[in-house]
Scaffold this active site. Structure first.
Site, PDB file in Angstrom:
ATOM      1  CG  ASN A  13      51.344  22.217  26.496  1.00 34.93           C
ATOM      2  OD1 ASN A  13      51.292  21.290  27.694  1.00 34.93           O
ATOM      3  ND2 ASN A  13      52.310  22.965  26.492  1.00 34.93           N
ATOM      4  NE  ARG A  36      54.069  24.278  32.998  1.00 31.48           N
ATOM      5  CZ  ARG A  36      55.317  24.180  33.513  1.00 31.48           C
ATOM      6  NH1 ARG A  36      55.438  24.308  34.793  1.00 31.48           N
ATOM      7  NH2 ARG A  36      56.355  23.405  32.736  1.00 31.48           N
ATOM      8  CB  VAL A  51      49.418  20.798  38.305  1.00 30.96           C
ATOM      9  CG1 VAL A  51      48.559  20.338  36.971  1.00 30.96           C
ATOM     10  CG2 VAL A  51      51.002  20.251  38.190  1.00 30.96           C
ATOM     11  N   GLY A  79      54.130  16.582  34.323  1.00 32.33           N
ATOM     12  CA  GLY A  79      55.259  16.090  35.037  1.00 32.33           C
ATOM     13  C   GLY A  79      56.700  16.766  34.648  1.00 32.33           C
ATOM     14  CE1 TYR A 142      59.677  12.087  35.747  1.00 28.95           C
ATOM     15  CE2 TYR A 142      60.632   9.792  35.904  1.00 28.95           C
ATOM     16  CZ  TYR A 142      59.669  11.060  35.294  1.00 28.95           C
ATOM     17  OH  TYR A 142      59.083  10.546  34.257  1.00 28.95           O
ATOM     18  CE  LYS A 146      56.409  10.678  36.723  1.00 30.09           C
ATOM     19  NZ  LYS A 146      55.117  11.261  36.369  1.00 30.09           N
ATOM     20  CB  ILE A 175      57.686   7.645  25.835  1.00 29.72           C
ATOM     21  CG1 ILE A 175      57.047   6.556  26.863  1.00 29.72           C
ATOM     22  CG2 ILE A 175      56.841   7.870  24.820  1.00 29.72           C
ATOM     23  CD1 ILE A 175      56.786   4.987  26.197  1.00 29.72           C
TER      24      ILE A 175
END
Ligand code: NDP
Length: 236
Positions: A13, A36, A51, A79, A142, A146, A175
């Protein structure tokens, strides 16, 4: 696989997931995204799914199957980050990030696999991070999640290769999304200085890499870890 594939992107989303969804829809795929709280973005078929809940994952897949047919391409993208130094990190902060980023990917992949086996093919793409290889101060939870995705993905790639299902991992660097907007400016500037290309990546650049991995030209690619990071993780 059909030319127009049934694609499911978790966390589609906003951010990277939304860019992947738009790129795949533009390429002609039948795209579904999980969301969500918010309503799904206009023009995309959305299914509600957290999830961390296997029941919601199952229901989401069932809805997508009814609308678009069995999922042929899964992009496990959902994530979160909850950054804190290990010395002051609660067990809940560690476990929640693992449960979302790593176990969440396991839940969706496990649900995706039986129909892919039945259809004799499929593509699974896991969205990891350069932090999974380099580590990052304040990101032990994190980075562990990953890094875990790489081991998980490669194991799954071996399990599913005889079934003509490929599993690959992409490792974006920095990003521009809501997630990276939360990084304090001084730290962000230091991170950008460490990137050989000297700039952040865009969500569209990640989307194009995912599109390639999901596409017909990547038929021989499995168990790969593909960086989209401006060279930040080079050599790892
Ligand atoms: P955003 O924070 O912009 O988006 C995260 C997405 O994940 C949202 O759609 C969010 O849904 C969804 N999500 C989070 N938790 C859950 C959950 N429990 N169940 C279902 N969906 C969930 O992040 P990005 O777009 O930046 O990140 C996407 C992926 O790329 C993540 O896995 C991230 O770790 C990874 N990545 C990002 C990098 C970056 O610099 N941005 C670098 C490397 C990797 P909701 O809107 O409901 O919160």
């Amino acid at each position: 696989m059909a030319v127009s594939r049934s694609v499911l992107i978790t966390g589609g989303n906003r951010g990277i997931g939304l860019a992947v969804a738009r790129a795949m829809a533009a390429a002609g795929d039948r795209v579904a995204i999980t969301h969500r709280s918010d309503a799904p973005p206009p023009g995309l078929f959305g299914v509600r799914c957290d999830v961390t809940d296997a029941g919601q994952v199952d229901r989401a897949f069932t809805e997508v199957e009814a609308e678009h047919g069995p999922v042929e391409v899964l992009v496990a993208n959902a994530g979160i980050a909850a950054d804190r130094l290990v010395a002051v990190m609660s067990e809940a902060e560690f476990a929640t990030v693992l449960d979302t980023n790593l176990t969440g990917a396991f839940r969706v992949a496990r649900r995706a696999v039986p129909p892919m086996v039945e259809n004799r093919g499929g593509r699974i793409i896991l969205v990891s991070s350069v932090s999974g290889m380099l580590g990052a101060t304040g990101q032990a939870n994190y980075s562990a999640s990953k890094a875990g995705l790489i081991g998980f993905g490669r194991s799954l790639a071996r399990e599913l290769a005889p079934r003509n299902i490929t599993v690959n991992v992409v490792t974006p660097g920095l990003i521009d999304t809501d997630m990276s907007a939360a990084i304090p400016e001084a730290r962000r500037a230091a991170m950008v200085r460490a990137i050989p290309l000297g700039r952040t990546g865009t969500v569209e650049e990640v989307a194009r890499a995912v599109l390639f991995v999901a596409g017909p030209d990547a038929g021989c690619l499995t168990g790969a870890v593909i960086p989209i990071d401006g060279g930040l993780g080079m050599g790892h």
